[in-house]
Design an enzyme around this catalytic site. Structure first.
Site, PDB file in Angstrom:
ATOM      1  N   GLU A 119       0.830  -1.212   0.000  1.00  0.00           N
ATOM      2  CA  GLU A 119       0.000   0.000   0.000  1.00  0.00           C
ATOM      3  C   GLU A 119       0.864   1.261   0.000  1.00  0.00           C
ATOM      4  OE1 GLU A 119      -1.512   1.846   3.536  1.00  0.00           O
ATOM      5  OE2 GLU A 119      -1.267  -0.016   4.678  1.00  0.00           O
ATOM      6  N   LYS A 145      -3.762  -1.754  15.321  1.00  0.00           N
ATOM      7  CA  LYS A 145      -3.140  -1.063  16.452  1.00  0.00           C
ATOM      8  C   LYS A 145      -4.132  -0.907  17.592  1.00  0.00           C
ATOM      9  CE  LYS A 145       0.537   1.630  14.622  1.00  0.00           C
ATOM     10  NZ  LYS A 145       0.467   2.007  13.219  1.00  0.00           N
TER      11      LYS A 145
HETATM   12  N1  PSU Z   1      -2.661   1.354  10.629  1.00  0.00           N
HETATM   13  C1  PSU Z   1      -1.332   1.476  10.762  1.00  0.00           C
HETATM   14  N2  PSU Z   1      -0.613   2.179   9.863  1.00  0.00           N
HETATM   15  C2  PSU Z   1      -1.203   2.769   8.782  1.00  0.00           C
HETATM   16  C3  PSU Z   1      -2.606   2.618   8.629  1.00  0.00           C
HETATM   17  C4  PSU Z   1      -3.303   1.914   9.574  1.00  0.00           C
HETATM   18  O1  PSU Z   1      -0.804   0.946  11.714  1.00  0.00           O
HETATM   19  O2  PSU Z   1      -0.504   3.415   7.975  1.00  0.00           O
HETATM   20  C5  PSU Z   1      -3.273   3.191   7.414  1.00  0.00           C
HETATM   21  C6  PSU Z   1      -3.616   2.073   6.420  1.00  0.00           C
HETATM   22  O3  PSU Z   1      -3.496   2.573   5.099  1.00  0.00           O
HETATM   23  C7  PSU Z   1      -5.068   1.766   6.727  1.00  0.00           C
HETATM   24  C8  PSU Z   1      -5.583   3.154   7.075  1.00  0.00           C
HETATM   25  O4  PSU Z   1      -5.761   1.194   5.657  1.00  0.00           O
HETATM   26  O5  PSU Z   1      -4.527   3.771   7.806  1.00  0.00           O
HETATM   27  C9  PSU Z   1      -6.850   3.130   7.868  1.00  0.00           C
HETATM   28  O6  PSU Z   1      -7.340   4.429   7.981  1.00  0.00           O
HETATM   29  P1  PSU Z   1      -8.878   4.693   8.368  1.00  0.00           P
HETATM   30  O7  PSU Z   1      -8.962   4.411   9.832  1.00  0.00           O
HETATM   31  O8  PSU Z   1      -9.097   6.161   8.044  1.00  0.00           O
HETATM   32  O9  PSU Z   1      -9.700   3.771   7.519  1.00  0.00           O
END
Ligand code: PSU
Ligand code: MN
Length: 314
Positions: free
Chosen positions: A30, A164
């Site tokens: 990604e 996380k």
């Molecule tokens: N969790 C991490 N590192 C990240 C992300 C999530 O530990 O970089 C990023 C990933 O791209 C994930 C996104 O898909 O954040 C999720 O964001 P949201 O909660 O806005 O969907």
């Protein structure tokens, strides 16, 4: 190389196109982790190191992003540097809803887990490696990452270190079940919590080898299930952090985010940056170590998957 499928056209890096044509293992990566997940220059170093780890595991890496409205499956070193050095305000974080907006406006877009799954699937890439998935935010039961919805509807296997503990992990775990997403523990009985090994939440099945994971992927394909699969890999032992210490820091960071009214798509990037500050950079080391490791493990699984079959591949 340019390719059109019934849905949209994209640019595939020649090395990736050749690997796909020859049925060689490919691992998607990604780009939101580059633009919004890690600070410069660790973001660029890690993106490159992850690609190297995929190669060491025996597969070809394909980092996915949108540059000036064009969807790229596989980036050059210059394109990785371009994204890593852009201000995050100029690169849209792309989950499903964002893809048409960035393409129409010919903008730059970094794909989240959700966005990367969609584009990897369109390019016939089955395996994808990242750090952590999004989930349900703590104290905000309706702020649910689009990653979970995508895992319910797009058949890509995502190798990660769980989610996380900035998130509500029990709620996230429940939604994965609701959405029919098998959660595999790679060498663990417990779903890892990204920085730490322990979430207190069980996986659906523990598997210890790439071959065993490949067998589940094959069964999933034969059943024509349209959901994704989650493979959760604990952070390398030397890089894992202490659960109790992280809990204190995460509680502080999430309270600060609430006090400042930070929510929606900006919440995850904000919390990730704050954790780096509050741990004096130690969370960053864990983050980069597990990203590399997940790239390596995904490549081994991709290799086993491409080699066929103990349960009747066709
Ligand atoms: N969790 C991490 N590192 C990240 C992300 C999530 O530990 O970089 C990023 C990933 O791209 C994930 C996104 O898909 O954040 C999720 O964001 P949201 O909660 O806005 O969907
Ligand atoms: Mn979120």
């Amino acid at each position: 190389m340019s390719k059109t499928n019934p849905k949209f056209s994209f640019v595939i890096l020649p090395e990736v196109a050749a690997a796909l044509n020859n049925k060689q293992p490919v691992v998607a990566l990604e780009s939101t982790v580059i633009t919004h997940g890690l600070p410069y220059p660790a973001n660029m170093e890690t993106a490159v190191a992850m690609e190297t780890a995929v190669r060491e595991g025996g597969a070809i890496p394909a980092t996915i992003a949108i540059i000036q409205g064009r969807i790229h499956i596989g980036l050059t070193a210059d394109q990785i540097e371009y994204l890593a050095t852009r201000s995050r305000d100029n690169v849209r974080k792309c989950s499903r809803r964002d893809l048409p907006l960035v393409v129409a406006r010919q903008g730059d877009g970094a794909t989240t887990v959700a966005g990367t799954m969609i584009l990897a699937h369109a390019a016939d890439i089955t395996l994808f490696a990242t750090g952590g998935i999004g989930g349900v935010h703590r104290g905000h039961p309706f702020d649910v990452s689009a990653d979970l919805a995508e895992l319910s509807r797009t058949p890509v296997t995502v190798v990660c270190s769980g989610a996380k503990s900035i998130l509500d992990l029990p709620a996230t775990r429940e939604l994965l079940e609701t959405h029919g997403v098998p959660v595999i523990g790679y060498g663990t009985d417990e779903m890892p919590a990204f920085y730490t090994w322990h979430s207190g939440l069980p996986v659906d099945l523990r598997l210890d080898t790439p071959t065993a994971v490949a067998a589940v992927m094959r069964a999933h394909r034969q059943l024509a299930l349209q959901s994704g699969i989650l493979i959760t890999v604990p952070a390398p032992a030397a890089a894992a952090l202490d659960s109790a210490e992280m809990e204190t820091i995460i509680t502080q960071a999430t309270q600060e985010a609430d006090a400042q009214g930070i929510h929606g798509a900006t919440a995850t990037p904000w919390l990730l940056s704050r954790l780096v500050e509050l741990t004096n950079g130690r969370s960053l080391q864990t983050n980069t170590a597990l990203l590399r490791n997940n790239g390596y493990v995904a490549a081994q699984i991709a290799t086993a998957y491409s080699q066929g079959s103990e349960i009747g591949d066709q």
